[in-house]
Design a protein around this motif. Structure first.
Motif, PDB file in Angstrom:
ATOM      1  N   PRO A 197      20.545   4.421  -2.694  1.00 51.76           N
ATOM      2  CA  PRO A 197      19.205   4.407  -2.087  1.00 51.76           C
ATOM      3  C   PRO A 197      18.109   3.986  -3.056  1.00 51.76           C
ATOM      4  O   PRO A 197      17.078   3.445  -2.639  1.00 51.76           O
ATOM      5  N   GLY A 198      18.339   4.211  -4.338  1.00 53.04           N
ATOM      6  CA  GLY A 198      17.336   3.791  -5.312  1.00 53.04           C
ATOM      7  C   GLY A 198      17.146   2.285  -5.360  1.00 53.04           C
ATOM      8  O   GLY A 198      16.065   1.802  -5.695  1.00 53.04           O
ATOM      9  N   ALA A 199      18.200   1.534  -5.008  1.00 56.66           N
ATOM     10  CA  ALA A 199      18.104   0.074  -5.013  1.00 56.66           C
ATOM     11  C   ALA A 199      17.150  -0.406  -3.922  1.00 56.66           C
ATOM     12  O   ALA A 199      16.296  -1.262  -4.161  1.00 56.66           O
ATOM     13  N   LEU A 200      17.291   0.146  -2.722  1.00 56.70           N
ATOM     14  CA  LEU A 200      16.381  -0.241  -1.640  1.00 56.70           C
ATOM     15  C   LEU A 200      14.960   0.197  -1.944  1.00 56.70           C
ATOM     16  O   LEU A 200      14.000  -0.538  -1.683  1.00 56.70           O
ATOM     17  N   ASP A 201      14.810   1.379  -2.512  1.00 60.09           N
ATOM     18  CA  ASP A 201      13.468   1.849  -2.871  1.00 60.09           C
ATOM     19  C   ASP A 201      12.813   0.905  -3.880  1.00 60.09           C
ATOM     20  O   ASP A 201      11.629   0.562  -3.739  1.00 60.09           O
ATOM     21  N   ALA A 202      13.587   0.455  -4.874  1.00 62.19           N
ATOM     22  CA  ALA A 202      13.048  -0.478  -5.863  1.00 62.19           C
ATOM     23  C   ALA A 202      12.663  -1.808  -5.215  1.00 62.19           C
ATOM     24  O   ALA A 202      11.625  -2.406  -5.539  1.00 62.19           O
ATOM     25  N   TYR A 203      13.498  -2.265  -4.303  1.00 69.78           N
ATOM     26  CA  TYR A 203      13.201  -3.523  -3.593  1.00 69.78           C
ATOM     27  C   TYR A 203      11.905  -3.390  -2.787  1.00 69.78           C
ATOM     28  O   TYR A 203      11.029  -4.267  -2.840  1.00 69.78           O
ATOM     29  N   LEU A 204      11.775  -2.311  -2.030  1.00 67.98           N
ATOM     30  CA  LEU A 204      10.589  -2.139  -1.190  1.00 67.98           C
ATOM     31  C   LEU A 204       9.328  -1.973  -2.035  1.00 67.98           C
ATOM     32  O   LEU A 204       8.246  -2.442  -1.644  1.00 67.98           O
ATOM     33  N   ARG A 205       9.457  -1.330  -3.171  1.00 62.54           N
ATOM     34  CA  ARG A 205       8.306  -1.238  -4.074  1.00 62.54           C
ATOM     35  C   ARG A 205       7.887  -2.623  -4.564  1.00 62.54           C
ATOM     36  O   ARG A 205       6.699  -2.924  -4.676  1.00 62.54           O
ATOM     37  N   GLU A 206       8.879  -3.449  -4.856  1.00 63.17           N
ATOM     38  CA  GLU A 206       8.586  -4.801  -5.343  1.00 63.17           C
ATOM     39  C   GLU A 206       7.876  -5.626  -4.283  1.00 63.17           C
ATOM     40  O   GLU A 206       6.823  -6.224  -4.539  1.00 63.17           O
ATOM     41  N   VAL A 207       8.444  -5.708  -3.089  1.00 67.22           N
ATOM     42  CA  VAL A 207       7.818  -6.549  -2.059  1.00 67.22           C
ATOM     43  C   VAL A 207       6.512  -5.929  -1.573  1.00 67.22           C
ATOM     44  O   VAL A 207       5.598  -6.648  -1.124  1.00 67.22           O
ATOM     45  N   GLY A 208       6.411  -4.604  -1.681  1.00 67.88           N
ATOM     46  CA  GLY A 208       5.204  -3.934  -1.227  1.00 67.88           C
ATOM     47  C   GLY A 208       3.969  -4.280  -2.042  1.00 67.88           C
ATOM     48  O   GLY A 208       2.839  -4.077  -1.571  1.00 67.88           O
ATOM     49  N   GLN A 209       4.165  -4.812  -3.233  1.00 63.47           N
ATOM     50  CA  GLN A 209       3.013  -5.188  -4.058  1.00 63.47           C
ATOM     51  C   GLN A 209       2.211  -6.336  -3.449  1.00 63.47           C
ATOM     52  O   GLN A 209       1.072  -6.577  -3.853  1.00 63.47           O
ATOM     53  N   ALA A 210       2.800  -7.042  -2.485  1.00 61.27           N
ATOM     54  CA  ALA A 210       2.087  -8.160  -1.854  1.00 61.27           C
ATOM     55  C   ALA A 210       1.621  -7.825  -0.442  1.00 61.27           C
ATOM     56  O   ALA A 210       1.053  -8.691   0.231  1.00 61.27           O
ATOM     57  N   ARG A 211       1.841  -6.621   0.011  1.00 60.29           N
ATOM     58  CA  ARG A 211       1.446  -6.279   1.383  1.00 60.29           C
ATOM     59  C   ARG A 211      -0.065  -6.389   1.552  1.00 60.29           C
ATOM     60  O   ARG A 211      -0.836  -6.011   0.679  1.00 60.29           O
ATOM     61  N   GLY A 212      -0.437  -6.926   2.706  1.00 67.88           N
ATOM     62  CA  GLY A 212      -1.853  -7.105   3.003  1.00 67.88           C
ATOM     63  C   GLY A 212      -2.405  -8.448   2.586  1.00 67.88           C
ATOM     64  O   GLY A 212      -3.530  -8.809   2.965  1.00 67.88           O
ATOM     65  N   ALA A 213      -1.626  -9.216   1.817  1.00 68.10           N
ATOM     66  CA  ALA A 213      -2.115 -10.514   1.327  1.00 68.10           C
ATOM     67  C   ALA A 213      -1.830 -11.648   2.297  1.00 68.10           C
ATOM     68  O   ALA A 213      -2.501 -12.691   2.237  1.00 68.10           O
ATOM     69  N   ASP A 214      -0.846 -11.488   3.169  1.00 67.91           N
ATOM     70  CA  ASP A 214      -0.502 -12.540   4.130  1.00 67.91           C
ATOM     71  C   ASP A 214       0.108 -11.876   5.362  1.00 67.91           C
ATOM     72  O   ASP A 214       1.082 -11.128   5.247  1.00 67.91           O
TER      73      ASP A 214
END
Length: 544
Positions: A442-459
Motif C-alpha cells: 500500500p505504501g507504493a500506491l500512497d507514494a504514487y498518489l502523493r506524486e501525482v497529487g502535486q499537480a492537482r488543480g493545475a489542469d
C-alpha cells in the motif's frame, strides 16, 4: 561519370556534428531540475561532451559499422580446444569503451550518479543502442552483489570502473570488468521458478557446481554473470566467473548467438553449464529477491533506452521536415505535418521527463522514493517501451520513402524499437507486477498518489484523469484482465502530472488534451488544431 539528366537539390543535410544532449531541451531541463546545484556545472559539461561525441560523424559511423558487422561466435580455437569467445567489430569496442569511460556503469559511487547516468544513457543510446546491454547489465549487477558484502568488496570496484578492459583474463588483473545475466530457460521464459538448472553444493562454503542451460544470456562476452539455479533450498542467485584466478576458464559453453530482429551489434546467447563453478549470492531459496534489484535497474534502463530511441527518431523527423520543401513550402510549416511532429514530440518529452524523475528517485533513496519506484518502474517500463515502436514508425514515415531506406538510419531505429518492451519482462509481466505492488504494498500506491497529487488543480483534464483512476483503483475485482489498462492509466496520469509541473505550457496543454482529455486520436497527428503546435515542434528541433 556524372549524370546530366537532373541537378540534385532539395536534399536534407545529415543530422551530424551536433550536441545530442544540449539540443534536447526536455533532457537538459530535467538534469537541471533534479541535480544538486553544486554538481550541475560539472555534470552539464560532461553530458555536453558526450552529446557532441554521440552526434559526431565518426561515432555515427561506428554505430552503422557495428550493426553491419554483427558479432561472431568462436567455439573452438585452431587446435580444437573449446574457447567460447565472441568476436566483435572494432567499432563495437570503440562504442563500448566510450560508454564505460562516460560513467555508464559508475552511477552507484558518484553524487547524483543516477540522474547523470540516466541522461548519459539516453544520449549514448542515440549513437548505438546495442552497447547499452552490457553497460546496463554491469550497472545493474551492483545492488544484487551488495547482498553479499564480501563479493561486493571484490567486484564492485571493477564494475564501477571507468576503464574498458576487454578480453578474457582473471578479473583481478583487469582495470575494469563487465557483467552479464542469465535467468530464463527454454521451458519457462519469464516463469523463472520453472528453471531446471541445478546447483550442487561443493565442499567450500558458498560454492556450487551448476548443470543446465540458459535460453537467453545477456552480454556473453562478459567477465562474470549473475544466474539463477535450483539449489537444495530452492531457486538461488549465483555469480559465475568466466576466468579463474589461475587463468583457466570456467565451463561456460556458448551454443549459439541469437539471430535477432534488431540489436544486431550486440550478442545474446544460449549457454550450457556442465560442472560450472559458481559462488552463491544471497541466501538459498531467495534468488528472485536477490536479483530483483538488478532487474529493477535494468527495467529503468529499458525506459531510458526507449526514451533515447524516441528522441532520436523525433530529432530525425523534425530535422528532415525543417529542411525538406514540398508543395510550395517547408514540410515543417504544413499544418498537418506540424501536427504529426508535435504529437511525436510530446510523446518523446513525456518519456524523457518520466525516466529522469525515476532516476532522481534512485539518487534520493528515501523510503517515499523507494515506494514510488516500486510502482512507477514497472508502470513506466510497460508504457514507455510500448510507445516506442509507434513513434519510430511514424517518424520514419515523416521522411517518406527515404525513411524506409537503410542509409537514413530510421530502419535501424524501427528494428530496435520493440526490444525494450520484450526484454526484462514483456508487457504482461510488467502489468502484473504493477498489480502486485498495488495489492501487496500500500505504501507504493500512497507514494504514487502523493506524486501525482502535486499537480492537482493545475489542469482540469489531469484532475479528471486522477479522479477516474481512483475510481478504477477502488474496484480491483477481476483486475488481472484489465491490468494493462490500469498500467496505461497510471503511466499517463504520472506523465501528465510531471509535464503540468515542469514542461512549457504548450507541451503540457497538448499532452493533457490528447492523452488525458480524450481530444486526440489513435494515431499521431490528431492533436487539436487550436493548440500552439509550432512552439512544441520548435522545442523538439535539434540544432545542427
Amino acid at each position: 561519370m556524372t549524370g546530366s539528366t537532373h541537378t540534385v537539390s532539395n536534399q536534407v543535410p545529415p543530422l551530424v556534428g551536433y550536441d545530442v544532449f544540449a539540443a534536447d531541451r526536455a533532457l537538459t531541463a530535467a538534469v537541471e531540475r533534479h541535480l544538486d546545484p553544486d554538481l550541475l556545472d560539472e555534470a552539464l559539461g560532461e553530458l555536453s561532451g558526450l552529446g557532441r561525441t554521440s552526434g559526431s560523424a565518426q561515432v555515427q559511423e561506428w554505430g552503422a559499422l557495428a550493426n553491419e558487422n554483427p558479432p561472431r561466435l568462436r567455439t573452438h580455437d585452431r587446435y580444437g580446444d573449446r574457447i567460447d569467445e565472441v568476436e566483435f567489430h572494432p567499432s563495437w569496442h570503440r562504442l563500448l569503451g566510450k560508454g564505460v569511460s562516460a560513467g555508464l556503469t559508475a552511477a552507484w559511487i558518484r553524487p547524483g550518479g543516477h540522474v547523470r547516468r540516466a541522461a548519459a544513457f539516453l544520449v549514448w543510446t542515440q549513437a548505438e543502442a546495442g552497447n547499452g546491454c552490457p553497460l546496463s547489465m554491469t550497472h545493474a549487477a551492483v545492488p544484487a552483489l551488495r547482498t553479499d558484502p564480501e563479493l561486493a568488496a571484490e567486484w564492485e570496484p571493477r564494475l564501477t570502473s571507468q576503464v574498458y578492459d576487454r578480453g578474457l583474463r582473471p578479473a583481478r588483473q583487469k582495470a575494469g570488468a563487465l557483467f552479464g545475466m542469465g535467468m530464463t530457460e527454454k521451458q519457462g521464459g519469464s516463469d523463472v521458478r520453472a528453471n531446471t538448472t541445478s546447483a550442487r553444493p561443493l565442499a567450500e562454503d558458498g560454492t556450487y557446481e551448476l548443470t543446465g542451460h540458459k535460453w537467453f544470456c545477456s552480454a556473453p562476452m562478459s567477465d562474470g554473470f549473475l544466474v539463477l539455479a535450483q539449489a537444495p533450498g530452492g531457486l538461488t542467485c549465483f555469480l559465475v566467473p568466466r576466468v579463474f584466478e589461475d587463468g583457466t576458464r570456467n565451463v561456460f559453453l556458448i551454443q549459439r548467438l541469437k539471430d535477432k530482429l534488431g540489436n544486431r551489434s550486440n550478442a545474446s546467447a544460449e549457454v550450457e553449464f556442465d560442472g560450472t563453478w559458481a559462488r552463491r549470492v544471497g541466501e538459498e531459496g531467495r534468488g528472485v529477491r536477490t536479483i530483483i534489484e538488478m532487474v529493477a535497474a535494468t527495467r529503468l534502463d529499458c525506459v531510458l533506452g526507449s526514451a533515447g530511441l524516441m528522441r532520436q527518431a523525433v530529432a530525425q523527423a523534425v530535422h528532415h521536415c525543417t529542411h525538406r520543401a514540398a508543395f510550395g513550402g517547408k514540410l515543417v510549416d504544413k499544418p498537418l505535418m506540424r501536427n504529426v511532429l508535435a504529437d511525436l514530440a510530446i510523446e518523446s518529452e513525456a518519456a524523457t521527463t518520466l525516466a529522469l524523475r525515476l532516476a532522481a528517485a534512485y539518487d534520493d533513496g528515501g523510503e517515499q522514493e523507494r515506494a514510488l519506484l516500486r510502482i512507477a518502474v514497472p508502470t513506466a517500463k510497460y508504457w514507455v517501451t510500448k510507445r516506442c515502436p509507434a513513434v519510430a514508425v511514424e517518424a520514419a514515415e515523416c521522411l517518406g520513402g527515404n525513411g524506409y531506406v537503410e542509409e537514413s538510419g530510421l530502419p535501424r531505429l524501427v528494428r530496435e524499437s520493440p526490444l525494450n518492451s520484450i526484454w526484462e519482462g514483456a508487457g504482461n509481466v510488467q502489468a502484473l507486477d504493477v498489480l502486485r505492488a498495488l495489492q501487496r504494498e500500500p505504501g507504493a500506491l500512497d507514494a504514487y498518489l502523493r506524486e501525482v497529487g502535486q499537480a492537482r488543480g493545475a489542469d482540469h483534464r489531469l484532475d479528471g484523469a486522477i479522479k477516474n483512476l481512483l475510481t478504477e483503483l477502488a474496484d480491483l475485482q477481476g483486475v488481472e484482465g484489465r491490468a494493462r489498462r490500469l498500467a496505461e492509466r497510471l503511466a499517463l496520469v504520472l506523465q501528465g502530472s510531471l509535464l503540468v509541473r515542469f514542461a512549457p505550457p504548450e507541451v503540457a496543454d497538448a499532452f493533457c488534451a490528447a492523452r488525458l482529455g480524450g481530444d486526440g486520436g489513435a494515431v499521431f497527428g490528431t492533436l487539436p488544431h487550436t493548440l500552439d503546435l509550432a512552439s512544441v515542434v520548435e522545442r523538439a528541433r535539434p540544432v545542427s
